[in-house]
Structure formats: C-alpha cells, structure tokens
Design a protein around this motif. Structure first.
Motif, PDB file in Angstrom:
ATOM      1  N   MET A   1      11.469  -4.385   5.501  1.00 48.55           N
ATOM      2  CA  MET A   1      10.666  -5.595   5.361  1.00 48.55           C
ATOM      3  C   MET A   1       9.751  -5.442   4.158  1.00 48.55           C
ATOM      4  N   ARG A   2       9.780  -6.402   3.237  1.00 41.75           N
ATOM      5  CA  ARG A   2       8.944  -6.368   2.053  1.00 41.75           C
ATOM      6  C   ARG A   2       7.729  -7.258   2.251  1.00 41.75           C
ATOM      7  N   ASN A   3       6.568  -6.680   2.081  1.00 42.87           N
ATOM      8  CA  ASN A   3       5.325  -7.413   2.313  1.00 42.87           C
ATOM      9  C   ASN A   3       4.792  -7.936   0.988  1.00 42.87           C
ATOM     10  N   TYR A   4       5.381  -9.042   0.528  1.00 44.25           N
ATOM     11  CA  TYR A   4       5.002  -9.611  -0.757  1.00 44.25           C
ATOM     12  C   TYR A   4       3.973 -10.723  -0.596  1.00 44.25           C
ATOM     13  N   ILE A   5       3.085 -10.816  -1.562  1.00 45.17           N
ATOM     14  CA  ILE A   5       2.214 -11.959  -1.730  1.00 45.17           C
ATOM     15  C   ILE A   5       2.767 -12.726  -2.933  1.00 45.17           C
ATOM     16  N   HIS A   6       2.934 -14.040  -2.781  1.00 47.38           N
ATOM     17  CA  HIS A   6       3.491 -14.842  -3.875  1.00 47.38           C
ATOM     18  C   HIS A   6       2.378 -15.648  -4.531  1.00 47.38           C
ATOM     19  N   LEU A   7       2.174 -15.421  -5.813  1.00 47.60           N
ATOM     20  CA  LEU A   7       1.180 -16.146  -6.589  1.00 47.60           C
ATOM     21  C   LEU A   7       1.894 -16.890  -7.708  1.00 47.60           C
ATOM     22  N   PHE A   8       1.317 -18.018  -8.117  1.00 47.26           N
ATOM     23  CA  PHE A   8       1.990 -18.854  -9.097  1.00 47.26           C
ATOM     24  C   PHE A   8       1.039 -19.246 -10.223  1.00 47.26           C
TER      25      PHE A   8
ATOM     26  N   LYS B   1       7.359  -8.993 -10.892  1.00 54.71           N
ATOM     27  CA  LYS B   1       7.027  -8.195  -9.710  1.00 54.71           C
ATOM     28  C   LYS B   1       5.888  -7.245 -10.065  1.00 54.71           C
ATOM     29  N   TRP B   2       4.902  -7.202  -9.184  1.00 48.54           N
ATOM     30  CA  TRP B   2       3.757  -6.319  -9.366  1.00 48.54           C
ATOM     31  C   TRP B   2       3.637  -5.415  -8.145  1.00 48.54           C
ATOM     32  N   TYR B   3       3.201  -4.206  -8.375  1.00 48.09           N
ATOM     33  CA  TYR B   3       2.962  -3.281  -7.270  1.00 48.09           C
ATOM     34  C   TYR B   3       1.552  -2.730  -7.369  1.00 48.09           C
ATOM     35  N   ILE B   4       0.778  -2.895  -6.299  1.00 49.60           N
ATOM     36  CA  ILE B   4      -0.580  -2.365  -6.231  1.00 49.60           C
ATOM     37  C   ILE B   4      -0.564  -1.168  -5.281  1.00 49.60           C
ATOM     38  N   PRO B   5      -0.793   0.050  -5.771  1.00 46.28           N
ATOM     39  CA  PRO B   5      -0.727   1.225  -4.899  1.00 46.28           C
ATOM     40  C   PRO B   5      -1.844   1.233  -3.874  1.00 46.28           C
ATOM     41  N   SER B   6      -1.610   1.940  -2.793  1.00 46.40           N
ATOM     42  CA  SER B   6      -2.595   1.983  -1.706  1.00 46.40           C
ATOM     43  C   SER B   6      -3.901   2.639  -2.127  1.00 46.40           C
ATOM     44  N   SER B   7      -3.832   3.474  -3.163  1.00 46.54           N
ATOM     45  CA  SER B   7      -5.034   4.177  -3.623  1.00 46.54           C
ATOM     46  C   SER B   7      -5.821   3.387  -4.661  1.00 46.54           C
ATOM     47  N   TYR B   8      -5.398   2.161  -4.948  1.00 40.44           N
ATOM     48  CA  TYR B   8      -6.056   1.365  -5.988  1.00 40.44           C
ATOM     49  C   TYR B   8      -7.506   1.087  -5.610  1.00 40.44           C
ATOM     50  N   ASN B   9      -8.402   1.312  -6.556  1.00 42.23           N
ATOM     51  CA  ASN B   9      -9.833   1.169  -6.322  1.00 42.23           C
ATOM     52  C   ASN B   9     -10.401   0.236  -7.388  1.00 42.23           C
TER      53      ASN B   9
ATOM     54  N   GLN C   1      -6.770   1.414 -11.584  1.00 41.14           N
ATOM     55  CA  GLN C   1      -5.645   2.115 -12.168  1.00 41.14           C
ATOM     56  C   GLN C   1      -4.685   1.084 -12.760  1.00 41.14           C
ATOM     57  N   ALA C   2      -3.726   1.559 -13.495  1.00 44.49           N
ATOM     58  CA  ALA C   2      -2.709   0.664 -14.036  1.00 44.49           C
ATOM     59  C   ALA C   2      -1.816   0.153 -12.906  1.00 44.49           C
ATOM     60  N   LEU C   3      -1.502  -1.127 -12.944  1.00 51.44           N
ATOM     61  CA  LEU C   3      -0.602  -1.702 -11.958  1.00 51.44           C
ATOM     62  C   LEU C   3       0.818  -1.670 -12.505  1.00 51.44           C
ATOM     63  N   TYR C   4       1.771  -1.516 -11.604  1.00 57.16           N
ATOM     64  CA  TYR C   4       3.166  -1.530 -12.015  1.00 57.16           C
ATOM     65  C   TYR C   4       3.638  -2.983 -12.131  1.00 57.16           C
TER      66      TYR C   4
ATOM     67  N   VAL D   1       7.463 -27.582 -18.950  1.00 59.84           N
ATOM     68  CA  VAL D   1       6.910 -27.030 -17.711  1.00 59.84           C
ATOM     69  C   VAL D   1       7.165 -25.537 -17.681  1.00 59.84           C
ATOM     70  N   LYS D   2       6.154 -24.776 -17.331  1.00 60.42           N
ATOM     71  CA  LYS D   2       6.302 -23.325 -17.199  1.00 60.42           C
ATOM     72  C   LYS D   2       5.740 -22.893 -15.857  1.00 60.42           C
ATOM     73  N   LEU D   3       6.556 -22.181 -15.087  1.00 60.72           N
ATOM     74  CA  LEU D   3       6.144 -21.641 -13.792  1.00 60.72           C
ATOM     75  C   LEU D   3       6.329 -20.132 -13.827  1.00 60.72           C
ATOM     76  N   VAL D   4       5.241 -19.398 -13.660  1.00 64.53           N
ATOM     77  CA  VAL D   4       5.298 -17.939 -13.590  1.00 64.53           C
ATOM     78  C   VAL D   4       5.016 -17.530 -12.145  1.00 64.53           C
ATOM     79  N   CYS D   5       5.991 -16.861 -11.530  1.00 68.14           N
ATOM     80  CA  CYS D   5       5.878 -16.442 -10.130  1.00 68.14           C
ATOM     81  C   CYS D   5       5.557 -14.951 -10.092  1.00 68.14           C
ATOM     82  N   HIS D   6       4.408 -14.617  -9.544  1.00 67.36           N
ATOM     83  CA  HIS D   6       3.994 -13.223  -9.405  1.00 67.36           C
ATOM     84  C   HIS D   6       4.264 -12.777  -7.971  1.00 67.36           C
ATOM     85  N   HIS D   7       5.226 -11.887  -7.803  1.00 60.83           N
ATOM     86  CA  HIS D   7       5.550 -11.345  -6.485  1.00 60.83           C
ATOM     87  C   HIS D   7       4.812 -10.008  -6.358  1.00 60.83           C
ATOM     88  N   VAL D   8       3.761  -9.985  -5.568  1.00 56.60           N
ATOM     89  CA  VAL D   8       2.867  -8.830  -5.513  1.00 56.60           C
ATOM     90  C   VAL D   8       3.079  -8.064  -4.209  1.00 56.60           C
ATOM     91  N   LEU D   9       3.449  -6.800  -4.345  1.00 55.21           N
ATOM     92  CA  LEU D   9       3.516  -5.912  -3.191  1.00 55.21           C
ATOM     93  C   LEU D   9       2.228  -5.107  -3.171  1.00 55.21           C
TER      94      LEU D   9
END
Length: 250
Positions: free
Chosen positions: A1-8, A48-56, A61-64, A140-148
């Motif tokens: 199961m992927r726990n994504y947050i979708h931002l636009f 796609k973005w990944y925020i590590p659990s240790s992010y403060n 830190q740099a995001l993937y 029209v431009k739509l940028v979809c940020h899928h954030v884990l």
C-alpha cells in the motif's frame, strides 16, 4: 500500500493571437460578439517526491524527486456568439476543449473550465463589433506532485506510545536477502529513493525484506537505521529487544 499525498499546481492562460478581418462587403453579425477560433494545449506533468521519516523542518534535508512523465494534449474548436451567450452550451464546449481528465483531477478540471470561460468571455466582450474571427490560445499546465511522506505513514500516537521511530536490529538487517531483477520486476522502483530498481554500482545489491518488498541495499539500510517498518506495507522488522524470527514465503 502506497501512502501518497496528491498535490496539484495549476495554471491557465488565454491569449488573443491575431485578428482575421472580414471582407469589406461582409454583412454584420446579428450579435456584437465575434466568432472565436480557439486552440488549446494541455500539459500534465507527474512528479514523485519522497520525504524521509527523519526529515526535520529546523534542519531540512534534501527531498527525493523524480519526474515520472509528461503528457501533452491539444484540441481545437470554433465558438459562435450564441454559444458564448448560453452558459450551458458554453460550458459544454469549453469542457470538450479541455478534454477528459482522470477522476483524481476532476476538481482541478472544473476549476480550469470555469477560469477558461471567464477569460474567453472577457476577450470576446472586449472585441464587440469585430466582424472577423478572433484566434485565441488556451494554455493549461497541471503539475501533479505525488508525495510519499514517511513521517505520517503511521499514527503519531502509535509511534509515541509503542515504539517511536525505533531502528531495526542490526542482526535482522544482516539477514535481508540479496535479490536479482528479472523480467517481471525490472520496471519496479525503489520506494526509498524512487529511482529504478537496478544496481547503482557493481558492488551494490538489491535486497528483499521478509515481506518480499525490494529496495536498493544502501537505501533500505539507511531507512532501517531510522525506522523498523517497511516503507511500503508497514511490515515490522525486529528491534534490538526482540529476537529475530525469519519468515519464509510459500
């Protein structure tokens, strides 16, 4: 199961390109609004973005980030004054111009349709009396940020009351199995770095957790130094205070 947050991120710009004048002997239209010749360009980009659990936030830190794909769609319609003056017909035609979107983006699509209608009508009304066809472009431009976001994979109260962000035991990490990439999974990605699941270096390995999810060896090792949960399914690796119980898949 992927726990994504979708931002636009959305943008919609309607531009008047040129005016084609009617012949001198042309009869004036029954309406003061001109004929509209509209071309649209729709760009949808998936990141796609990944925020590590240790992010403060105090010591960020740099995001993937990984751009997955970009779609470019185009369309073309003519609108008469009678269509522009009828809300329902105008809405239907602009909806056709924008095209069908994935249901996930329906709210964003509705917003774009309304915005396009307002801009097109404003241009048409500012050119009342013009007997030629107005050429317009709708970009029209739509940028979809899928954030884990690994910081919210688990309920905060569960983390605090039970384990917190406790690392997996070193002994359990040493028992992760080396895995080869075959034709069935060669298109998968490492859900820690979000990059293709291939060896980054000749001496690097692909490791499989007991839950069968695979990762780059260096990525999952760094992850398990912070959290004993699988980044995908929440499988719990043993901690130092627990004995290692190896699972086998039938």
């Amino acid at each position: 199961m992927r726990n994504y947050i979708h931002l636009f991120g959305l943008s919609c710009i309607v531009n008047q390109l040129s005016q084609k004048q009617s012949p001198k002997n042309a009869q004036p239209s029954s309406s003061s609004l001109p004929l509209l010749n509209i071309r649209s360009s729709l760009r949808i980009r998936h990141d796609k973005w990944y925020i590590p659990s240790s992010y403060n936030l105090t010591q960020p830190q740099a995001l993937y980030r990984r751009k997955v794909k970009e779609e470019i769609l185009s369309n073309h319609i003519y609108l008469t004054s009678s269509v522009v003056l009828s809300y329902d017909r105008f809405y239907r035609e602009i909806s056709k111009l924008i095209g069908s979107w994935n249901v996930t983006y329906q709210d964003q699509r509705d917003s774009i349709v309304e915005s396009t209608m307002r801009q097109v009508r404003s241009i048409a009304e500012s050119n009342k009396g013009h007997r030629g066809a107005l050429e317009l472009s709708v970009d029209v431009k739509l940028v979809c940020h899928h954030v884990l976001d690994a910081r919210i994979l688990f309920p905060e109260e569960e983390l605090l009351s039970q384990y917190g962000m406790v690392p997996a035991s070193k002994s359990s990490m040493e028992l992760l199995k080396k895995t080869k990439i075959d034709e069935e999974n060669n298109k998968e990605e490492c859900m820690v770095c979000l990059e293709e699941l291939v060896k980054k270096e000749p001496d690097h390995d692909i490791l499989s957790m007991p839950c069968s999810h695979m990762f780059h060896g260096e990525c999952i090792a760094k992850w398990l130094e912070t959290s004993h949960y699988c980044p995908i399914c929440r499988y719990e690796m043993p901690m130092d205070e627990e004995p290692m119980v190896e699972q086998t898949n039938n």
